[in-house]
Motif scaffolding. Structure first.
Motif, PDB file in Angstrom:
ATOM      1  N   THR A   1      36.534  28.573  24.038  1.00  0.00           N
ATOM      2  CA  THR A   1      35.631  29.159  25.024  1.00  0.00           C
ATOM      3  C   THR A   1      35.697  28.410  26.345  1.00  0.00           C
ATOM      4  O   THR A   1      36.012  27.234  26.401  1.00  0.00           O
ATOM      5  N   ARG A   2      35.375  29.160  27.407  1.00  0.00           N
ATOM      6  CA  ARG A   2      35.226  28.563  28.730  1.00  0.00           C
ATOM      7  C   ARG A   2      33.935  29.139  29.315  1.00  0.00           C
ATOM      8  O   ARG A   2      33.783  30.359  29.389  1.00  0.00           O
ATOM      9  N   ARG A   3      33.012  28.240  29.628  1.00  0.00           N
ATOM     10  CA  ARG A   3      31.695  28.620  30.141  1.00  0.00           C
ATOM     11  C   ARG A   3      30.972  29.583  29.204  1.00  0.00           C
ATOM     12  O   ARG A   3      30.342  30.549  29.615  1.00  0.00           O
ATOM     13  N   GLY A   4      31.143  29.332  27.901  1.00  0.00           N
ATOM     14  CA  GLY A   4      30.422  30.104  26.898  1.00  0.00           C
ATOM     15  C   GLY A   4      31.061  31.406  26.474  1.00  0.00           C
ATOM     16  O   GLY A   4      30.558  32.083  25.582  1.00  0.00           O
ATOM     17  N   LYS A   5      32.177  31.799  27.088  1.00  0.00           N
ATOM     18  CA  LYS A   5      32.849  33.056  26.734  1.00  0.00           C
ATOM     19  C   LYS A   5      34.193  32.756  26.090  1.00  0.00           C
ATOM     20  O   LYS A   5      34.941  31.887  26.552  1.00  0.00           O
ATOM     21  N   THR A   6      34.501  33.485  25.053  1.00  0.00           N
ATOM     22  CA  THR A   6      35.776  33.299  24.362  1.00  0.00           C
ATOM     23  C   THR A   6      36.917  33.735  25.269  1.00  0.00           C
ATOM     24  O   THR A   6      36.913  34.850  25.792  1.00  0.00           O
ATOM     25  N   VAL A   7      37.892  32.829  25.457  1.00  0.00           N
ATOM     26  CA  VAL A   7      39.032  33.143  26.313  1.00  0.00           C
ATOM     27  C   VAL A   7      40.359  33.095  25.567  1.00  0.00           C
ATOM     28  O   VAL A   7      41.357  33.628  26.048  1.00  0.00           O
TER      29      VAL A   7
ATOM     30  N   THR B   1      35.206  24.218  22.998  1.00  0.00           N
ATOM     31  CA  THR B   1      35.325  24.436  24.437  1.00  0.00           C
ATOM     32  C   THR B   1      36.762  24.155  24.865  1.00  0.00           C
ATOM     33  O   THR B   1      37.534  23.516  24.145  1.00  0.00           O
TER      34      THR B   1
ATOM     35  N   SER C   1      38.550  29.511  17.848  1.00  0.00           N
ATOM     36  CA  SER C   1      38.253  30.238  19.076  1.00  0.00           C
ATOM     37  C   SER C   1      37.995  29.224  20.187  1.00  0.00           C
ATOM     38  O   SER C   1      37.276  28.253  19.997  1.00  0.00           O
TER      39      SER C   1
ATOM     40  N   THR D   1      34.496  27.342  16.847  1.00  0.00           N
ATOM     41  CA  THR D   1      34.569  27.576  18.285  1.00  0.00           C
ATOM     42  C   THR D   1      34.554  26.234  18.991  1.00  0.00           C
ATOM     43  O   THR D   1      33.712  25.381  18.696  1.00  0.00           O
TER      44      THR D   1
END
Length: 80
Positions: free
Chosen positions: A29-35, A5, A27, A3
């Motif tokens: 992520t943006r601000r801790g959520k997978t995008v 950022t 994976s 993962t």
């Protein structure tokens, strides 16, 4: 699956694409959520024609020296 950022993905996109091409998934992520996710594309492999392979290998001349001797000779005699 690794993962990273979004900022890291932007900075290392070429590396992440190469890793995906070799079979890994990444994976993003943006601000801790997978995008998003970078995954390898499944390319179908052609089946091997066993009879054609046998005919090809039967037509080849046998090696005159052992593989280890050949590699050693190539290493010692030639510049690479």
């Amino acid at each position: 699956m690794e993962t990273v950022t979004l900022a890291d993905a932007k900075a290392r996109l070429s590396e992440l694409v190469e890793r995906a091409a070799s079979g890994e998934s990444v994976s993003i992520t943006r601000r801790g959520k997978t995008v998003a996710q970078i995954t390898p594309i499944e390319t179908p492999r052609e089946p091997v024609d066993v009879e054609r392979l046998r005919a090809l290998t039967a037509a080849m001349e046998p090696q005159s020296e052992a593989g280890a001797d050949f590699v050693r000779r190539m290493r010692d005699e030639d510049r690479y």
